[in-house]
Structures are given as C-alpha cells and as structure tokens.
Design a protein around this motif. Structure first.
Motif, PDB file in Angstrom:
ATOM      1  N   LEU A 160      66.287  48.276 -75.380  1.00  0.00           N
ATOM      2  CA  LEU A 160      67.535  47.942 -74.692  1.00  0.00           C
ATOM      3  C   LEU A 160      68.206  46.787 -75.418  1.00  0.00           C
ATOM      4  O   LEU A 160      67.533  45.873 -75.893  1.00  0.00           O
ATOM      5  N   LEU A 161      69.525  46.836 -75.482  1.00  0.00           N
ATOM      6  CA  LEU A 161      70.302  45.718 -75.991  1.00  0.00           C
ATOM      7  C   LEU A 161      71.180  45.204 -74.863  1.00  0.00           C
ATOM      8  O   LEU A 161      72.093  45.904 -74.410  1.00  0.00           O
ATOM      9  N   ALA A 162      70.888  44.003 -74.383  1.00  0.00           N
ATOM     10  CA  ALA A 162      71.668  43.402 -73.296  1.00  0.00           C
ATOM     11  C   ALA A 162      72.850  42.650 -73.900  1.00  0.00           C
ATOM     12  O   ALA A 162      72.664  41.741 -74.708  1.00  0.00           O
ATOM     13  N   ALA A 170      73.176  44.247 -84.354  1.00  0.00           N
ATOM     14  CA  ALA A 170      72.302  44.936 -83.404  1.00  0.00           C
ATOM     15  C   ALA A 170      71.273  45.853 -84.063  1.00  0.00           C
ATOM     16  O   ALA A 170      70.146  45.976 -83.573  1.00  0.00           O
ATOM     17  N   ALA A 171      71.628  46.504 -85.158  1.00  0.00           N
ATOM     18  CA  ALA A 171      70.769  47.538 -85.745  1.00  0.00           C
ATOM     19  C   ALA A 171      69.359  47.049 -86.081  1.00  0.00           C
ATOM     20  O   ALA A 171      68.386  47.774 -85.813  1.00  0.00           O
ATOM     21  N   GLY A 217      71.005  37.987 -76.103  1.00  0.00           N
ATOM     22  CA  GLY A 217      71.437  36.725 -76.683  1.00  0.00           C
ATOM     23  C   GLY A 217      72.201  36.884 -77.977  1.00  0.00           C
ATOM     24  O   GLY A 217      71.610  37.170 -79.016  1.00  0.00           O
ATOM     25  N   GLY A 218      73.506  36.735 -77.908  1.00  0.00           N
ATOM     26  CA  GLY A 218      74.323  36.720 -79.110  1.00  0.00           C
ATOM     27  C   GLY A 218      74.412  38.036 -79.856  1.00  0.00           C
ATOM     28  O   GLY A 218      74.767  38.067 -81.043  1.00  0.00           O
ATOM     29  N   ALA A 237      80.498  52.930 -76.602  1.00  0.00           N
ATOM     30  CA  ALA A 237      80.141  54.155 -77.327  1.00  0.00           C
ATOM     31  C   ALA A 237      79.533  53.829 -78.684  1.00  0.00           C
ATOM     32  O   ALA A 237      78.591  54.494 -79.132  1.00  0.00           O
ATOM     33  N   ALA A 238      80.057  52.802 -79.335  1.00  0.00           N
ATOM     34  CA  ALA A 238      79.535  52.409 -80.647  1.00  0.00           C
ATOM     35  C   ALA A 238      78.094  51.903 -80.530  1.00  0.00           C
ATOM     36  O   ALA A 238      77.250  52.193 -81.392  1.00  0.00           O
ATOM     37  N   TYR A 239      77.799  51.152 -79.489  1.00  0.00           N
ATOM     38  CA  TYR A 239      76.416  50.705 -79.264  1.00  0.00           C
ATOM     39  C   TYR A 239      75.493  51.902 -79.013  1.00  0.00           C
ATOM     40  O   TYR A 239      74.390  51.965 -79.555  1.00  0.00           O
TER      41      TYR A 239
END
Length: 209
Positions: free
Chosen positions: A180-182, A170-171, A163-164, A198-200
């Motif tokens: 996990l980051l969706a 993200a960090a 979500g958003g 790649a950055a994620y």
C-alpha cells in the motif's frame, strides 16, 4: 475483507466538507479503493457527518473506508476498520472491539520489532514511515526501504509506506515490497485527482506484469 494493495488515500485537513467529499470521489473515480478518514481539526459533530458521508461514498465505489484513531466513530458509521498510531490504544484490545471481520492497521514508523508485535496482536497491515520527508509530519522518523524487504520475509501481513510519497518516488517502494502507498498531499493537491489516482494504480499494475 478488501484486498490490501494499491493506493491508500488519506484525507487532508479540509475545512470545506463538501470539497473533501468531491476530492475523495475524484480519487475513487480514478481507481483508488482504500480511503482513510483522518481529521484532527473538525468538531465531533462535523467528523460524524463527514464519516457517514464518506461511508456512503466508498460503498458506492465498493471501496474500503478506515477511520484514523477512533474506534467509536468506526463502529458508529460501520466503517471497514481503524488505523491506530503507537500512542492511540492497545492493538489487541482494538482487535477485540472491532471483531475479526474489520481491518486493523498499525503505524510502526521505523521499528521492525514493533511491526512484529503489531502483527502478533492482530493488525491486518503495518505502516512504515516516513519513507521520505513528509509535509504532513516533518519531524517523523525516517523508515528505510530495507524495512519492506525485511517484512516480505519475516511478516505475513501487508505493509504500507507513508510519508512524502509522490508519483516520482513511489516505484522503488513497490519494488521493495510495499503493498500500500498512503498518500495525502501528492494526491489531493494534484490538478486532476482522478488522473493522479489512476497513475498510482498503474504503478501497481506494472509491478505485477
């Protein structure tokens, strides 16, 4: 079973099937290894064709393909698993249908007791969200960072934030324990999808170092 950690790419609503495959391939080239096929607009024959194509593509990159809300399509294309929302079926029944080897994910929004129940029913990961205002689901309940901290002590399954999420916000989610980051919009609307993926992935590597 694939390791459930890192960027979790969820496909955008895309009328152009070839364009969708190009975009997902770019995310995979950037290091993403978990893809969810989510499609609420295509007719079923098109969904089947896209799912087969995504299955072949993810296998080429040794990546994991999950299907959103459709056990039959999961089985048809031999995907790695299914993700179910709270209204999309019984988790214990889904686990019985999928068998022990397939991945079962569950959306628990901002409800920690639902997460505990989902884990007990056989879910392999729990998704909390929306963690930030979401362009895909603007009315979604908001999930706080505390849920991920709580999950680390009370649950034995990985957690997914959705979500958003952007590269800029993200960090803190990873620091709080999200495995996990969706991501949909910030990944697939990026000018360079492979570089964004790649950055994620680097965020997860930096968190472990």
């Amino acid at each position: 079973m694939h390791k459930l950690r890192g960027l979790y790419a969820i496909t955008p609503e895309q009328p152009d099937g070839a364009g969708l495959l190009r975009d997902v391939e770019a995310a995979l080239a950037g290091g993403c290894r978990i893809v969810q096929y989510r499609d609420k607009i295509s007719a079923m024959p098109e969904q089947v064709a896209r799912a087969h194509a995504l299955r072949a593509l993810t296998r080429r990159f040794d990546a994991c393909l999950l299907i959103n809300d459709d056990l039959a399509l999961t089985r048809l294309v031999d995907a790695d698993g299914t993700h179910l929302g709270s209204d999309d079926g019984n988790l214990a029944a889904a686990r019985a249908i999928l068998g022990p080897e397939k991945i079962l994910g569950a959306s628990c929004y901002a409800d920690f007791s639902a997460a505990q129940s989902a884990a007990a029913a056989g879910a392999d990961y729990i998704a909390f969200g929306a963690v930030y205002p979401s362009p895909t689901k603007p009315l979604a309940a908001r999930a706080t960072v505390d849920l991920f901290l709580q999950a680390k002590t009370a649950l034995t399954v990985p957690t997914c934030a959705i979500g958003g999420i952007t590269l800029a916000n993200a960090a803190p989610l990873i620091a709080a324990g999200a495995d996990l980051l969706a991501v949909i919009t910030d990944l697939f609307n990026a000018p360079d999808i492979a570089a964004r993926a790649a950055a994620y992935q680097r965020l997860f590597e930096e968190a472990q170092s």
